[in-house]
Design an enzyme around this catalytic site. Structure first.
Site, PDB file in Angstrom:
ATOM      1  N   ASP A 171     -12.194  36.249  61.986  1.00 40.31           N
ATOM      2  CA  ASP A 171     -13.509  36.876  62.055  1.00 40.31           C
ATOM      3  C   ASP A 171     -13.790  36.915  63.544  1.00 40.31           C
ATOM      4  O   ASP A 171     -14.042  35.868  64.158  1.00 40.31           O
ATOM      5  CB  ASP A 171     -14.564  36.034  61.337  1.00 40.31           C
ATOM      6  CG  ASP A 171     -15.918  36.732  61.346  1.00 40.31           C
ATOM      7  OD1 ASP A 171     -16.357  37.153  62.440  1.00 40.31           O
ATOM      8  OD2 ASP A 171     -16.533  36.872  60.283  1.00 40.31           O
ATOM      9  N   HIS A 172     -13.709  38.089  64.148  1.00 44.72           N
ATOM     10  CA  HIS A 172     -13.690  38.095  65.619  1.00 44.72           C
ATOM     11  C   HIS A 172     -15.003  37.583  66.224  1.00 44.72           C
ATOM     12  O   HIS A 172     -15.042  37.206  67.377  1.00 44.72           O
ATOM     13  CB  HIS A 172     -13.267  39.458  66.180  1.00 44.72           C
ATOM     14  CG  HIS A 172     -14.348  40.495  66.183  1.00 44.72           C
ATOM     15  ND1 HIS A 172     -14.692  41.205  65.065  1.00 44.72           N
ATOM     16  CD2 HIS A 172     -15.165  40.939  67.166  1.00 44.72           C
ATOM     17  CE1 HIS A 172     -15.673  42.037  65.369  1.00 44.72           C
ATOM     18  NE2 HIS A 172     -15.982  41.901  66.647  1.00 44.72           N
ATOM     19  N   HIS A 234     -19.443  38.530  59.639  1.00 42.61           N
ATOM     20  CA  HIS A 234     -19.955  38.184  60.967  1.00 42.61           C
ATOM     21  C   HIS A 234     -21.324  37.495  60.916  1.00 42.61           C
ATOM     22  O   HIS A 234     -21.519  36.434  61.507  1.00 42.61           O
ATOM     23  CB  HIS A 234     -20.056  39.431  61.851  1.00 42.61           C
ATOM     24  CG  HIS A 234     -18.775  40.202  61.963  1.00 42.61           C
ATOM     25  ND1 HIS A 234     -17.542  39.605  61.971  1.00 42.61           N
ATOM     26  CD2 HIS A 234     -18.527  41.533  62.088  1.00 42.61           C
ATOM     27  CE1 HIS A 234     -16.600  40.531  62.097  1.00 42.61           C
ATOM     28  NE2 HIS A 234     -17.175  41.711  62.156  1.00 42.61           N
TER      29      HIS A 234
HETATM   30  C1  BG6 Z   1     -16.304  45.135  62.944  1.00 39.41           C
HETATM   31  C2  BG6 Z   1     -16.916  46.131  62.010  1.00 39.41           C
HETATM   32  O1  BG6 Z   1     -15.815  44.023  62.225  1.00 39.41           O
HETATM   33  O2  BG6 Z   1     -17.257  44.689  63.887  1.00 39.41           O
HETATM   34  C3  BG6 Z   1     -17.482  47.294  62.787  1.00 39.41           C
HETATM   35  O3  BG6 Z   1     -15.953  46.594  61.079  1.00 39.41           O
HETATM   36  C4  BG6 Z   1     -18.415  46.822  63.871  1.00 39.41           C
HETATM   37  O4  BG6 Z   1     -18.150  48.204  61.929  1.00 39.41           O
HETATM   38  C5  BG6 Z   1     -17.771  45.731  64.718  1.00 39.41           C
HETATM   39  O5  BG6 Z   1     -18.737  47.923  64.701  1.00 39.41           O
HETATM   40  C6  BG6 Z   1     -18.761  45.123  65.675  1.00 39.41           C
HETATM   41  O6  BG6 Z   1     -18.096  44.268  66.557  1.00 39.41           O
HETATM   42  P1  BG6 Z   1     -18.644  43.998  68.033  1.00 39.41           P
HETATM   43  O7  BG6 Z   1     -17.682  42.991  68.583  1.00 39.41           O
HETATM   44  O8  BG6 Z   1     -18.626  45.298  68.734  1.00 39.41           O
HETATM   45  O9  BG6 Z   1     -20.025  43.457  67.855  1.00 39.41           O
END
Ligand code: BG6
Length: 477
Positions: A171-172, A234
């Site tokens: 989960d980044h 997230h």
């Molecule tokens: C991803 C989603 O996991 O996270 C995207 O699939 C979203 O829809 C993105 O735009 C948002 O990531 P960050 O790091 O730009 O906040």
């Protein structure tokens, strides 16, 4: 530096590999973290030569790495570590070549940057061909299922060939510096934790606002919507890190045990505590319906929810969440609003406002604690709210301004064998168990999302979610 490793990226020609994984590895190489003897092996279906793959990576670096980090000599050195094999996930082609490349005597990681439907095939062939061994690690991306049932099936498939200690579910958001900082702020300070409960906290707001729409990913997104795409993973992780009890140690299972308890304590959400939205077209710009190419779509590109964590610490302190596409600004933050002091000695002093702790996840990462002081001047006791404002960039100089991308951190953690920032199988399942009935509810009712204009803060109704509780959303600027 980490230990010498061989990293195989399945789906190495895909979007995620080009945007995040390969540029991230280059930046870690530039930082001196990747030992020279390590190898990065791209694997995908396309019949590409090694030279073509290296060229693709060179272009990805040009496109996705900032100019000040592009060093021609280091790029060439990095490129030398790359190999490519064309592999058929569903057939036997290419596997012998892959086996010949991956060395059994070093840290091995296999990154499944492919559709989840292929996870099982890859896992099986890695074993059948004797490539993976009991210490090998696999990395899997979201979406990890689309409901509890599919997530369970995925877990079961992976478990046929790999044990939980070998599986790294990404989960980044957990790789973002400020997200990890939530744990440091809470558990490395004495200041906040004594107040960190329903007795002192009025409510929590979590905002993840984006300016982009779903252009180009409509087919995937239309089957997901904001709830599956952002909240189940997230935002859920953010709730966990804010709400969890202190783990006994900063250790993968200790941390994940505590997060799991939070997810299990989440209450079902009533229909009136949910607002879903869909962005409209404006001035010739396509709306969600055009972007998703589905005129009948009831999928939400925005969602706001009022959530309760039913345990002793949080009883009566709501968590308001909202996330959406095509909003006014790209801005993610957590705001903790504290209650009033139990008794005010400044009876007629105007200007009082609640203390708020704002944790800015992006952009301009930092923290802001709003406190009351006396307004300067001879005019008697007037109060004014001032910020104790800290941005990483100011507080930490160059290091604070140069925040590594979430993927860089996470990939290095895979090599180090540290699962703290990855989701455990039971965590993902518990998150779906909470999400499923909410989605089933609006599907059964046939609810349609409300339209909202792009560039705003979402549908008007979302304001009511807080107004009726006598509270208000912070502005998205
Ligand atoms: C991803 C989603 O996991 O996270 C995207 O699939 C979203 O829809 C993105 O735009 C948002 O990531 P960050 O790091 O730009 O906040």
């Amino acid at each position: 530096p980490v230990e010498v490793f061989d990293l195989v990226i399945f789906g190495a020609t895909g979007d995620l590999a080009r945007r995040k994984i390969l540029p991230g590895l280059y930046r870690r190489y530039l930082a001196g973290q990747i030992p020279p003897d390590s190898r990065i092996i791209g694997a995908a279906r396309s019949a590409m030569t090694e030279a073509e793959f290296r060229q693709m990576v060179r272009e990805a670096i040009d496109e996705f790495v900032s100019l000040d980090k592009r060093d021609a000599r280091i790029i060439s050195e990095f490129i030398d570590h790359l190999s490519y094999v064309a592999v058929d996930a569903k057939g036997e082609e290419g596997w012998a070549a892959l086996k010949a490349l991956v060395r059994p005597d070093r840290v091995q990681a296999f990154y499944f940057s492919v559709a989840p439907a292929l996870f099982g095939d890859l896992a099986e062939r890695l074993h059948a061909w004797g490539i993976a061994h009991p210490q090998s690690r696999i990395v899997v991306e979201k979406p990890f299922g689309r409901d509890l049932q599919t997530a369970r099936a995925l877990n079961a498939t992976l478990a046929e060939h790999f044990c939980e200690q070998q599986i790294y579910r990404i989960d980044h958001y957990l790789g973002k510096e400020t997200v990890q900082n939530l744990m440091a702020v809470r558990f490395a300070n004495i200041l906040f934790e004594p107040l960190w409960n329903a007795q002192y906290i009025d409510h929590v707001q979590i905002t993840v606002a984006e300016t982009v729409g779903v252009e180009g990913r409509g087919a995937y997104y239309d089957k997901s919507g904001a709830m599956r795409d952002m909240v189940q993973n997230h935002l859920m992780q953010l709730i966990c890190l804010i709400a969890m009890e202190p783990p006994y140690h900063f250790d993968p299972n200790a941390v994940r045990d505590e997060k799991l308890k939070v997810i299990r304590a989440l209450q079902p959400v009533a229909p009136e505590d949910i607002v879903r939205g869909q962005y409209l077209g404006l001035k010739g710009a396509p709306g969600y319906i055009e972007d998703s190419e589905n005129p009948e779509s009831k999928t939400e590109s925005y969602i706001a929810l009022k959530v309760q964590v039913a345990n002793w610490r949080w009883q009566g302190t709501p968590f308001y969440l909202r996330t959406g596409k095509k909003l006014r600004a790209r801005e993610s933050e957590i705001a903790i609003t504290f209650k009033e002091p139990p008794h005010s000695i400044f009876d007629d002093a105007p200007g009082w406002r609640e203390n708020v702790l704002v944790i800015r996840l992006q952009p301009n990462e930092g923290m802001n604690l709003k406190v009351m002081i006396k307004e300067p001047g001879p005019g008697g006791m007037r109060l004014v709210q001032v910020p104790l404002d800290m941005s990483f960039a100011d507080a930490l100089g160059e290091e604070g301004a140069d925040i590594p991308d979430a993927y860089e951190r996470l990939i290095m953690d895979v090599i180090r064998g540290n699962q703290t920032l990855f989701m455990r199988g039971d965590e993902v399942e518990a998150a779906w168990a909470w999400t499923d009935p909410i989605i089933q509810g609006w599907e059964a009712r046939g609810d349609r999302p409300r339209g909202y204009d792009p560039g705003t803060s979402g549908p008007e109704d979302a304001l009511m979610l807080m107004h009726r509780d006598g509270r208000r959303w912070r502005e998205i600027r």
